[in-house]
Design a protein around this motif. Structure first.
Motif, PDB file in Angstrom:
ATOM      1  N   ALA A  67     -86.648 -16.248 -17.910  1.00  0.00           N
ATOM      2  CA  ALA A  67     -86.837 -17.697 -17.816  1.00  0.00           C
ATOM      3  C   ALA A  67     -86.231 -18.195 -16.518  1.00  0.00           C
ATOM      4  N   ARG A  68     -86.901 -19.142 -15.903  1.00  0.00           N
ATOM      5  CA  ARG A  68     -86.391 -19.773 -14.690  1.00  0.00           C
ATOM      6  C   ARG A  68     -86.621 -21.275 -14.787  1.00  0.00           C
ATOM      7  N   ILE A  69     -85.745 -22.000 -14.125  1.00  0.00           N
ATOM      8  CA  ILE A  69     -85.871 -23.452 -14.074  1.00  0.00           C
ATOM      9  C   ILE A  69     -86.415 -23.820 -12.701  1.00  0.00           C
ATOM     10  N   LYS A  70     -87.528 -24.552 -12.685  1.00  0.00           N
ATOM     11  CA  LYS A  70     -88.133 -24.984 -11.425  1.00  0.00           C
ATOM     12  C   LYS A  70     -87.335 -26.147 -10.835  1.00  0.00           C
ATOM     13  N   ASP A  71     -87.690 -26.519  -9.617  1.00  0.00           N
ATOM     14  CA  ASP A  71     -87.015 -27.620  -8.933  1.00  0.00           C
ATOM     15  C   ASP A  71     -87.169 -28.946  -9.672  1.00  0.00           C
ATOM     16  N   ASP A  72     -88.294 -29.126 -10.356  1.00  0.00           N
ATOM     17  CA  ASP A  72     -88.536 -30.377 -11.076  1.00  0.00           C
ATOM     18  C   ASP A  72     -87.853 -30.412 -12.446  1.00  0.00           C
ATOM     19  N   GLY A  73     -87.129 -29.342 -12.800  1.00  0.00           N
ATOM     20  CA  GLY A  73     -86.396 -29.309 -14.066  1.00  0.00           C
ATOM     21  C   GLY A  73     -87.159 -28.679 -15.212  1.00  0.00           C
ATOM     22  N   SER A  74     -88.400 -28.306 -14.992  1.00  0.00           N
ATOM     23  CA  SER A  74     -89.180 -27.684 -16.059  1.00  0.00           C
ATOM     24  C   SER A  74     -88.888 -26.182 -16.106  1.00  0.00           C
ATOM     25  N   PHE A  75     -89.116 -25.610 -17.269  1.00  0.00           N
ATOM     26  CA  PHE A  75     -88.865 -24.192 -17.483  1.00  0.00           C
ATOM     27  C   PHE A  75     -90.165 -23.425 -17.346  1.00  0.00           C
ATOM     28  N   CYS A  76     -90.075 -22.202 -16.854  1.00  0.00           N
ATOM     29  CA  CYS A  76     -91.266 -21.359 -16.750  1.00  0.00           C
ATOM     30  C   CYS A  76     -90.878 -19.904 -17.013  1.00  0.00           C
ATOM     31  N   ILE A  77     -91.894 -19.095 -17.265  1.00  0.00           N
ATOM     32  CA  ILE A  77     -91.717 -17.687 -17.589  1.00  0.00           C
ATOM     33  C   ILE A  77     -92.179 -16.860 -16.402  1.00  0.00           C
ATOM     34  N   PHE A  78     -91.396 -15.848 -16.051  1.00  0.00           N
ATOM     35  CA  PHE A  78     -91.784 -14.898 -15.015  1.00  0.00           C
ATOM     36  C   PHE A  78     -91.715 -13.502 -15.593  1.00  0.00           C
ATOM     37  N   LYS A  79     -92.748 -12.720 -15.314  1.00  0.00           N
ATOM     38  CA  LYS A  79     -92.723 -11.324 -15.739  1.00  0.00           C
ATOM     39  C   LYS A  79     -91.944 -10.531 -14.701  1.00  0.00           C
ATOM     40  N   LYS A  80     -91.105  -9.627 -15.191  1.00  0.00           N
ATOM     41  CA  LYS A  80     -90.373  -8.756 -14.284  1.00  0.00           C
ATOM     42  C   LYS A  80     -91.334  -7.740 -13.701  1.00  0.00           C
ATOM     43  N   GLU A  81     -91.063  -7.351 -12.461  1.00  0.00           N
ATOM     44  CA  GLU A  81     -91.889  -6.347 -11.803  1.00  0.00           C
ATOM     45  C   GLU A  81     -91.113  -5.053 -11.708  1.00  0.00           C
ATOM     46  N   ASN A  82     -91.835  -3.957 -11.525  1.00  0.00           N
ATOM     47  CA  ASN A  82     -91.167  -2.657 -11.372  1.00  0.00           C
ATOM     48  C   ASN A  82     -90.326  -2.668 -10.110  1.00  0.00           C
ATOM     49  N   GLU A  83     -89.107  -2.258 -10.263  1.00  0.00           N
ATOM     50  CA  GLU A  83     -88.207  -2.175  -9.129  1.00  0.00           C
ATOM     51  C   GLU A  83     -87.687  -0.758  -9.050  1.00  0.00           C
ATOM     52  N   THR A  84     -87.616  -0.227  -7.851  1.00  0.00           N
ATOM     53  CA  THR A  84     -87.026   1.094  -7.692  1.00  0.00           C
ATOM     54  C   THR A  84     -85.658   0.929  -7.071  1.00  0.00           C
ATOM     55  N   ILE A  85     -84.739   1.716  -7.544  1.00  0.00           N
ATOM     56  CA  ILE A  85     -83.374   1.644  -7.065  1.00  0.00           C
ATOM     57  C   ILE A  85     -83.209   2.664  -5.950  1.00  0.00           C
ATOM     58  N   THR A  86     -82.761   2.209  -4.803  1.00  0.00           N
ATOM     59  CA  THR A  86     -82.458   3.138  -3.715  1.00  0.00           C
ATOM     60  C   THR A  86     -81.015   2.933  -3.324  1.00  0.00           C
ATOM     61  N   ASN A  87     -80.353   4.011  -3.103  1.00  0.00           N
ATOM     62  CA  ASN A  87     -78.948   3.987  -2.743  1.00  0.00           C
ATOM     63  C   ASN A  87     -78.807   4.546  -1.340  1.00  0.00           C
ATOM     64  N   ASN A  88     -78.104   3.874  -0.466  1.00  0.00           N
ATOM     65  CA  ASN A  88     -77.903   4.367   0.888  1.00  0.00           C
ATOM     66  C   ASN A  88     -77.110   5.661   0.886  1.00  0.00           C
ATOM     67  N   ASP A  89     -76.220   5.828  -0.087  1.00  0.00           N
ATOM     68  CA  ASP A  89     -75.424   7.038  -0.160  1.00  0.00           C
ATOM     69  C   ASP A  89     -76.294   8.261  -0.428  1.00  0.00           C
ATOM     70  N   GLU A  90     -77.395   8.085  -1.151  1.00  0.00           N
ATOM     71  CA  GLU A  90     -78.253   9.200  -1.486  1.00  0.00           C
ATOM     72  C   GLU A  90     -79.101   9.630  -0.298  1.00  0.00           C
ATOM     73  N   ASN A  91     -79.318   8.757   0.666  1.00  0.00           N
ATOM     74  CA  ASN A  91     -80.181   9.055   1.789  1.00  0.00           C
ATOM     75  C   ASN A  91     -79.431   9.680   2.961  1.00  0.00           C
ATOM     76  N   LYS A  92     -78.117   9.829   2.875  1.00  0.00           N
ATOM     77  CA  LYS A  92     -77.338  10.426   3.950  1.00  0.00           C
ATOM     78  C   LYS A  92     -77.647  11.909   4.024  1.00  0.00           C
ATOM     79  N   SER A  93     -77.603  12.436   5.237  1.00  0.00           N
ATOM     80  CA  SER A  93     -77.871  13.860   5.394  1.00  0.00           C
ATOM     81  C   SER A  93     -76.616  14.668   5.101  1.00  0.00           C
ATOM     82  N   ASP A  94     -76.815  15.870   4.591  1.00  0.00           N
ATOM     83  CA  ASP A  94     -75.701  16.754   4.265  1.00  0.00           C
ATOM     84  C   ASP A  94     -75.378  17.616   5.475  1.00  0.00           C
ATOM     85  N   ASP A  95     -74.101  17.687   5.812  1.00  0.00           N
ATOM     86  CA  ASP A  95     -73.659  18.560   6.882  1.00  0.00           C
ATOM     87  C   ASP A  95     -73.171  19.894   6.333  1.00  0.00           C
ATOM     88  N   ASP A  96     -73.094  19.984   5.023  1.00  0.00           N
ATOM     89  CA  ASP A  96     -72.633  21.219   4.398  1.00  0.00           C
ATOM     90  C   ASP A  96     -73.683  22.303   4.599  1.00  0.00           C
TER      91      ASP A  96
END
Length: 175
Positions: A67-96
């Motif tokens: 649920a979200r409240i618009k600027d005019d004070g009315s309520f509306c419904i938003f569907k969640k979208e697929n989100e992918t989680i990316t972590n900067n720590d996971e993208n670091k290269s390994d020196d090992d």
């Protein structure tokens, strides 16, 4: 001046009629949702897990709408979208070097794939079984409850409009 008041009263009556109609829709969708949930529980009575309820819930599922409240004070419904989680720590290269480096990179790839799979939004009804094993009465119950959410938002917006209209009428009467 009298014509303006008449228009305000007519608008108020129309809003009250709409509000009453929305209340009836809400009552119908919620009662049908609970009736279908009861049917699903009746057909599930022989299951080891028992009735569909909070004991069945899987905490990994999140809501599909917000649920979200618009600027005019009315309520509306938003569907969640697929989100992918990316972590900067996971993208670091390994020196090992050697086997330990390969194992660490492999763990990171597997960990990243697991996070991406778990970050996709799933239909909460899937916690009760795979596609075909979910009873149709449970699906119908979910549909009724989903419909009642949109009716609730319409009710809240209609109520806010009613209160604004009543406030305007009271201000005109004081003048």
């Amino acid at each position: 001046m009298s014509g303006n008041n008449d228009d305000q009263y007519i608008t108020l009556l129309e809003m009250m009629s709409t509000y009453d109609m929305l209340l009836e829709q809400l009552q119908k969708s919620i009662s049908e949702g609970f009736i279908d949930l009861g049917r699903a529980n009746f057909h599930n009575k022989d299951s080891l897990r028992g009735r569909y309820g909070s004991d069945y819930y899987d905490e990994s599922y999140e809501g599909l709408i917000e649920a979200r409240i618009k600027d005019d004070g009315s309520f509306c419904i938003f569907k969640k979208e697929n989100e992918t989680i990316t972590n900067n720590d996971e993208n670091k290269s390994d020196d090992d070097e050697g086997k330990e480096g390969i194992k660490l990179r492999r763990k990171k790839v597997i960990h990243q794939e697991t996070k991406e799979r778990s970050s996709k939004i799933k239909d909460p009804i899937r916690m009760f079984g795979a596609g075909l094993s979910i009873p149709s009465s449970l699906r119908q119950s979910q549909k009724n409850f989903k419909n009642s959410v949109s009716v609730i938002f319409d009710l809240v917006n209609c109520r806010n409009n009613l209160l604004e209209n009543i406030k305007k009428i009271n201000e005109n009467m004081e003048q």
